[in-house]
Enzyme design. Structure first.
Site, mmCIF file in Angstrom:
data_model
loop_
_atom_site.group_PDB
_atom_site.id
_atom_site.type_symbol
_atom_site.label_atom_id
_atom_site.label_comp_id
_atom_site.label_asym_id
_atom_site.label_seq_id
_atom_site.Cartn_x
_atom_site.Cartn_y
_atom_site.Cartn_z
ATOM 1 N N LYS A 189 0.921 -0.957 0.006
ATOM 2 C CA LYS A 189 0.077 -0.011 -0.064
ATOM 3 C C LYS A 189 0.919 1.339 0.016
ATOM 4 O O LYS A 189 0.742 2.264 -0.920
ATOM 5 C CB LYS A 189 -0.876 0.041 1.245
ATOM 6 C CG LYS A 189 -2.044 -1.052 1.154
ATOM 7 C CD LYS A 189 -3.074 -0.945 2.467
ATOM 8 C CE LYS A 189 -2.309 -0.866 3.815
ATOM 9 N NZ LYS A 189 -1.735 -2.221 3.772
ATOM 10 N N LYS B 204 3.265 2.316 12.406
ATOM 11 C CA LYS B 204 4.672 2.371 12.158
ATOM 12 C C LYS B 204 5.415 3.693 11.605
ATOM 13 O O LYS B 204 6.321 3.892 11.405
ATOM 14 C CB LYS B 204 4.953 1.089 10.989
ATOM 15 C CG LYS B 204 4.619 -0.244 11.338
ATOM 16 C CD LYS B 204 5.022 -1.261 10.492
ATOM 17 C CE LYS B 204 4.563 -1.154 9.176
ATOM 18 N NZ LYS B 204 3.080 -1.304 9.061
#
Length: 249
Positions: free
Chosen positions: A14, A40
């Protein structure tokens, strides 16, 4: 302003896809904002190559309401506006709640009104469509949801779950499913599996990305393909996908 949320199984690509789409649209002269909705905080790294970029949640934890919009939003390659929502302190708090706080913080500072982006991308963590992770599609932030998938079994399974969730939200007047973007992994009967997914989810393929070592090389450099290899077939692949996306919207 076109507001787009991209969902898909974790590890499906993605962030790489969205970053290259952002770069391709910016190359065409559009103002693009990419918002990473993953604890993240690595959605936009290929656009600005700053591994230590402070997230919205980092800034709010440190200074609360004193944080300015300029600190939350940084410019990356081709002027793409980069935002990372961030997440809670490890072991504490809800990652989904972090997205809620970050998007509200951008709203409070009139980010969309000030920057006036033509396109806003929400790059959302994995296949989670609940709690804060559903916020981009249930609170009016996104108009369309695109699912990134391959023909791998787990990617197909996650994509179907996402499609069902989006359909549920759409019935409540929220974002609609815009289609499927295929990130090929060259698995057996991949085209047939994607076709079946689209049939089951009542949607269609918006564009297809072929497996490319050039994309991998650019990722290792923490750059978009359009920056690292602008004349490559892989760069043109993302340009075509950007054209397809414009037509869909």
């Amino acid at each position: 302003m076109k507001k787009i949320a991209v969902y898909g199984k974790g590890g499906i690509g993605k962030s790489t896809t969205v970053s290259n789409l952002s770069a391709a649209l910016a190359e065409k002269g559009y103002t693009v904002m990419q918002i990473g909705c993953d604890p993240k905080a690595d959605s936009t790294i290929n656009l600005h190559r700053d591994e230590n970029k402070q997230t919205v949640l980092d800034l709010i934890r440190a200074r609360n309401k004193d944080v300015t919009l300029d600190e939350m939003v940084t410019k990356g390659y081709n002027g793409v506006l980069c935002v990372e929502a961030g997440g809670p302190t490890p072991g504490l708090g809800c990652a989904g709640r972090g997205i809620v706080i970050a998007l509200q913080a951008l709203d409070d500072r009139n980010a969309y009104g000030i920057y006036k982006p033509d396109f806003v991308f929400y790059d959302v963590l994995g296949d989670v469509v609940c709690g804060g992770f559903s916020m981009p599609i249930r609170e009016g932030y996104a108009d369309k949801v695109f699912i990134l998938t391959s023909g791998e079994a787990m990617a197909i399974h996650a994509s179907m779950n996402i499609a069902v969730a989006v359909e549920t939200f759409q019935k409540r007047g929220y974002a609609k499913l815009g289609g499927v973007i295929v990130n090929r992994r060259n698995v057996k009967d991949e085209d047939e599996k994607i076709e079946k997914l689209c049939e089951d989810a009542s949607t269609h393929v918006v564009g297809t990305l072929d497996f490319s070592k050039t994309v991998q090389e650019a990722d290792e450099m923490h750059r978009t393909v359009l920056e690292a290899f602008p004349d490559s077939d892989a760069a043109d692949m993302y340009r075509r996908l950007a054209d397809n996306l414009i037509r869909e919207l």
